[in-house]
Write a protein that holds these residues in place. Structure first.
Motif, PDB file in Angstrom:
ATOM      1  N   ARG B  96      -5.607   7.559   0.676  1.00 12.71           N
ATOM      2  CA  ARG B  96      -6.299   6.908   1.791  1.00 12.71           C
ATOM      3  C   ARG B  96      -5.838   5.455   1.931  1.00 12.71           C
ATOM      4  O   ARG B  96      -5.646   4.954   3.040  1.00 12.71           O
ATOM      5  N   PHE B  97      -5.680   4.838   0.784  1.00 10.86           N
ATOM      6  CA  PHE B  97      -5.214   3.448   0.759  1.00 10.86           C
ATOM      7  C   PHE B  97      -3.844   3.340   1.415  1.00 10.86           C
ATOM      8  O   PHE B  97      -3.628   2.509   2.307  1.00 10.86           O
ATOM      9  N   SER B 100      -4.018   3.875   5.186  1.00 10.76           N
ATOM     10  CA  SER B 100      -4.488   2.723   5.955  1.00 10.76           C
ATOM     11  C   SER B 100      -3.474   1.595   5.942  1.00 10.76           C
ATOM     12  O   SER B 100      -3.318   0.871   6.929  1.00 10.76           O
ATOM     13  N   LEU B 101      -2.774   1.452   4.811  1.00 11.94           N
ATOM     14  CA  LEU B 101      -1.786   0.386   4.700  1.00 11.94           C
ATOM     15  C   LEU B 101      -0.674   0.576   5.735  1.00 11.94           C
ATOM     16  O   LEU B 101      -0.157  -0.392   6.284  1.00 11.94           O
ATOM     17  N   TYR B 102      -0.323   1.821   5.991  1.00 10.69           N
ATOM     18  CA  TYR B 102       0.745   2.111   6.957  1.00 10.69           C
ATOM     19  C   TYR B 102       0.181   2.457   8.332  1.00 10.69           C
ATOM     20  O   TYR B 102       0.887   2.990   9.175  1.00 10.69           O
ATOM     21  N   ARG B 103      -1.111   2.191   8.506  1.00  8.67           N
ATOM     22  CA  ARG B 103      -1.765   2.426   9.798  1.00  8.67           C
ATOM     23  C   ARG B 103      -1.621   3.851  10.305  1.00  8.67           C
ATOM     24  O   ARG B 103      -1.336   4.083  11.489  1.00  8.67           O
TER      25      ARG B 103
END
Ligand SMILES: Nc1ncnc2c1ncn2[C@@H]1O[C@H](COP(=O)(O)OP(=O)(O)OP(=O)(O)O)[C@@H](O)[C@H]1O
Ligand SMILES: [Mg+2]
Lengths: 560, 249
Positions: B96-97, B100-103
């Motif tokens: 999930r991290f 989100s980091l890579y949108r």
């Protein structure tokens, strides 16, 4: 035994290499630390010398009281040392990284264990030596003891330390055998912190400052005389006290007798420790390698998860991901969140100190309220050193994930800023509001100090985040090494300087206000106020942005 | 797709990479071979922006990794040789991290993450802390993270180390399929068999210089037609001299 000596030799060689190849920065650090240590030791000596002189002057009871005091010191240190040995033993005997190598070699478990015994003894006792030596030196001095007495101290302390270490290690070995898991260490870490914090609170609440008052002092002494400690005859602290005290009086027979008891017990108990450890050490060590995980496989299922989408702030997706990651990591790392206990203690003591301050006049109260801003700044700076400064360094081996991802360095570092700022602001608010209520300051002062401390918090957070990025330390085993690094010291110096500058800038306007309050006449000089305001603005903007910008630049050029 | 232009990297007085030039087209699987310390990891790290080049530049889909790092990094995925990941997150949280980091849109994450766990047989562990994962499991998790964000270029630094035969086969197939779909793959490896079977082209590097470049067939033609890749590799990098020494062991 040859193996043990070989291992110790290697360890010493590593230590020597550390000194030989030390960088210039390290030397500066060592020098500063030794200066601080030396002045601390000196202070302790002077303090204790005075106490002893005072006690000696007490008619009839004097010598008796002194012996009591020394015996109590040894007793307190005995308990503390056993506990610190338990905790040190967990790291040296079970979780030290060199064990994987050592236990692979054909060395016997016993040799490795004995080597680790000495290592533990060294690590957990050398600090205590810095407390005990000035105390005993003061005692020697007041009795004008011979030089040989100092040698005697070392001779007697050695078996004393051996006993403490043996008991500590024995307890940790047994505990690890009963509960072979990484958790055991964590639990003891937390216990240790709680114990330390409560001792500190207790000592504080006993109000040692009252001892200055002769009446109270008399009461304490009566207590010392009447209190009966039947068990102490069988405690190592009693033996070492007797041995040292008799030496001062040239009662050699008695002195040697107690040294004998001490040494024989030390020998026996360390023998027992080694024999027991030989049987159960390996099982405990093997167990310690496991996380103790499989019992509750789904602890972190979706219900318990901190939902990123729930953050009330308007941060972008990647920023939220970073925040969630940092928060989770913090609360799952025992060595991290347990520090909050210490923080709680700190706040209690801080507010208690203020509560106990005698504040008769408006003028004195005002000065203290003003200085309170500085003290709060100092507390915040230390807290930031512990929680904010290491933020970048703690990314450690995992930093490649963020560096290889499309999130910009700027965002990354500002995320670290925000995540520290919000809790730190809460802490700062608590400190300043409650202490001001206790100080019963007026409205103007409440607003002034709250605003100042809020600004200081922003500045200190940026300074901590930025300097943590400028001086990152990735190759460390624990967080304390990050704090005590060169960069950590620079941070502390800069932040204290910053707090001082802010206080100085505010001193004049505050003085004008007090004059106005006292005399009813306004002394406000607008021109000076404007200039001070401008400087104030420039200083704060600089403190926020310069470290952050330099930190961002440093990380951009960082090679990992 | 991937251009390395006059790349040089020095560590103090050591030239780890010496004027390296490579041009790798879209959809190619490129095998990067070389003895220990040849500069493979260094090259990969520079291409991902973890190290700064001393001279020269790296272009990824036209973006300079130094000048437009965010754009370039959005389309690359890295699987390093030591895949350290946050030990205090669970596998699912890690993905999930990364998502989100890579949108990656939440919906897409929710669809893809269970699929990835299934594919790499990590289902059973998905909600355990990563600190309890084995080396191979961690590597598979990092691969899942890379696959999650649909990169156009994937860098692999010795990807097969630590994988069981089944996972290794799976990984081979995954990357094969990805390359068919146009994903460029840059892979350093010591397993010559993998290089032989998977890679369209092979580059052999020694002390920071490319000493041979081409498909397996061209290499054989140019150097010694009747030998296999292992012999060619040893011949080029000077490994054959040790044959004499080995007798004494
Ligand atoms: N951070 C560094 N500082 C100094 N020298 C380095 C650093 N990183 C790598 N080197 C040197 O650069 C050279 C190339 O190293 P690199 O890690 O790229 O080799 P490699 O081809 O990946 O080797 P291996 O097959 O062992 O993984 C080596 O000589 C190494 O010693
Ligand atoms: Mg490598």
């Amino acid at each position: 035994m040859r193996d043990v000596i070989l291992l110790i030799k290697i360890k010493l060689k590593m230590l020597l290499n550390g000194i030989r190849f030390a960088s210039g920065g390290k030397w500066i650090k060592v020098t500063i630390l030794s200066l601080i240590g030396a002045s601390f030791t000196w202070g302790l000596y002077v303090l204790f010398y005075r106490i002893l002189v005072y006690l000696k002057g007490v008619p009839l009871l004097g010598p008796f009281l002194i012996v009591r005091l020394i015996s109590m010191i040894f007793l307190v240190f005995f308990v503390m040392l056993v506990f610190s040995n338990i905790i040190t033993a967990f790291s040296t005997i079970y979780f030290s990284s060199d064990l994987n190598l050592l236990l692979l070699t054909p060395l016997s478990f016993r040799s490795v264990f004995i080597f680790k015994f000495f290592e533990t003894m060294f690590y957990s006792n050398w600090m205590v030596l810095f407390f005990l030596l000035p105390v005993l030196a003061a005692y020697a001095n007041i009795n004008s003891a011979l030089f040989t007495f100092y040698l005697w101290i070392f001779v007697a302390l050695f078996p004393y330390f051996v006993i403490c270490t043996s008991i500590g290690i024995l307890l940790s070995v047994v505990l690890m055998r009963l509960f072979p898991s990484k958790k055991t260490r964590d639990i003891f870490l937390v216990l240790g912190i709680v114990l330390g914090a409560s001792t500190y609170l207790l000592v504080r609440f006993l109000q040692p400052e009252k001892l200055v008052n002769p009446d109270v002092m008399m009461g304490v002494m009566q207590y010392l005389v009447t209190v009966k400690t039947p068990m102490t005859k069988f405690a190592p602290s009693f033996w070492i006290t007797q041995s040292i005290v008799s030496m001062v009086k040239y009662n050699l027979g008695r002195s040697f007798f107690y040294l004998g008891i001490l040494s024989v017990s030390a020998f026996l108990i360390s023998l027992v420790t080694v024999l027991i450890a030989q049987k159960i050490y390996y099982t405990g060590w093997a167990g310690a390698q496991e996380g103790g995980k499989k019992k509750k496989p789904k602890v972190y299922n979706s219900k318990h998860r901190i939902k990123e989408s729930r953050f009330p702030f308007r941060f972008s997706g990647p920023m939220r991901a970073l925040l969630a990651k940092d928060i989770k990591t913090f609360f799952r790392e025992t060595s991290q969140w347990s520090q909050l206990l210490l923080l709680g203690t700190l706040i209690i003591v801080y507010l208690y100190n203020i509560y106990k301050l005698p504040l008769p006049y408006f003028y004195l109260k005002s000065i203290i309220s003003f200085l309170n801003i500085g003290v709060a700044g100092f507390v915040l700076a230390s807290v930031a050193l512990r929680f904010v400064f290491p933020a970048v360094s703690l990314e450690k081996d995992n930093f490649w994930i963020i560096r290889a991802s499309p999130i910009s360095v700027k965002k990354f570092l500002w995320e670290k800023f925000w995540i520290s700022l919000i809790p730190l602001l809460l802490l700062a608010g608590c400190l300043i509001v409650f202490s001001n209520i206790l100080l019963e300051v007026d409205r103007f002062f409440m607003i002034l100090s709250c605003a100042t401390v809020a600004i200081l918090t922003v500045g200190l957070t940026a300074l901590g985040t930025g300097m943590g990025a400028i001086f990152p330390r990735f190759n460390v085993e624990n967080i304390a090494q990050i704090e005590s690094s060169m960069g950590g010291m620079f941070y502390m110096v800069f932040s204290l300087f910053y707090v001082a500058v802010i206080l100085v800038l505010e001193a004049l306007p505050v003085r004008m206000y007090f004059f106005y309050k006292l005399s009813g006449k306004a002394f406000f000089n607008i021109k000076i106020l404007v200039i001070l305001g401008l400087i104030f603005l420039v200083v704060n903007v600089a403190v926020v942005f310069i470290p952050m910008v330099l930190g961002i630049r440093k990380i951009k050029n960082l090679e990992i | 797709m991937l251009q390395i232009i006059n790349l040089t990297k020095t560590f103090g007085s050591l030239k780890a990479i010496d004027n390296l030039n490579l041009d790798i087209p879209e959809g190619e699987i490129f095998g990067f071979l070389g003895p220990n310390g040849a500069g493979k990891t260094t090259t990969i790290k520079i291409m991902c922006g973890l190290l700064k080049p001393t001279e020269g530049k790296v272009l990824i889909d036209g973006y300079d990794i130094q000048k437009e790092p965010e754009k370039a990094k959005q389309i690359i995925g890295l699987i390093p040789d030591h895949p350290f990941i946050y030990p205090k997150l669970t596998g699912r949280e890690f993905l999930r991290f990364i998502g989100s980091l890579y949108r990656i849109p939440l919906k897409e994450q929710e669809e893809k993450i269970p699929e990835l766990f299934n594919m790499f047989e990590l289902n059973q562990w998905s909600d355990d802390l990563i600190e309890s994962y084995s080396h191979g499991m961690q590597q598979k998790l990092v691969m899942s993270g890379v696959l999650l964000h649909n990169p156009k270029v994937i860098f692999l630094d010795e990807p097969m180390v630590g994988l069981d035969p089944k996972s290794a086969r799976l990984v081979k197939e995954i990357f094969f399929n990805l390359s068919k779909r146009g994903v460029t793959i840059f892979m350093s490896t010591h397993t010559l068999e993998i290089a032989e079977k998977m890679c369209h082209r092979i580059g052999i590097i020694q002390t920071g210089k490319v000493i041979a470049l081409g498909s397996k067939e061209t290499l054989q033609e140019n150097i010694s037609p009747d030998k296999n890749l292992e012999d060619i590799f040893l011949e080029l990098t000077g490994g054959t001299e040790y044959a004499e020494l080995l007798k004494y062991l």
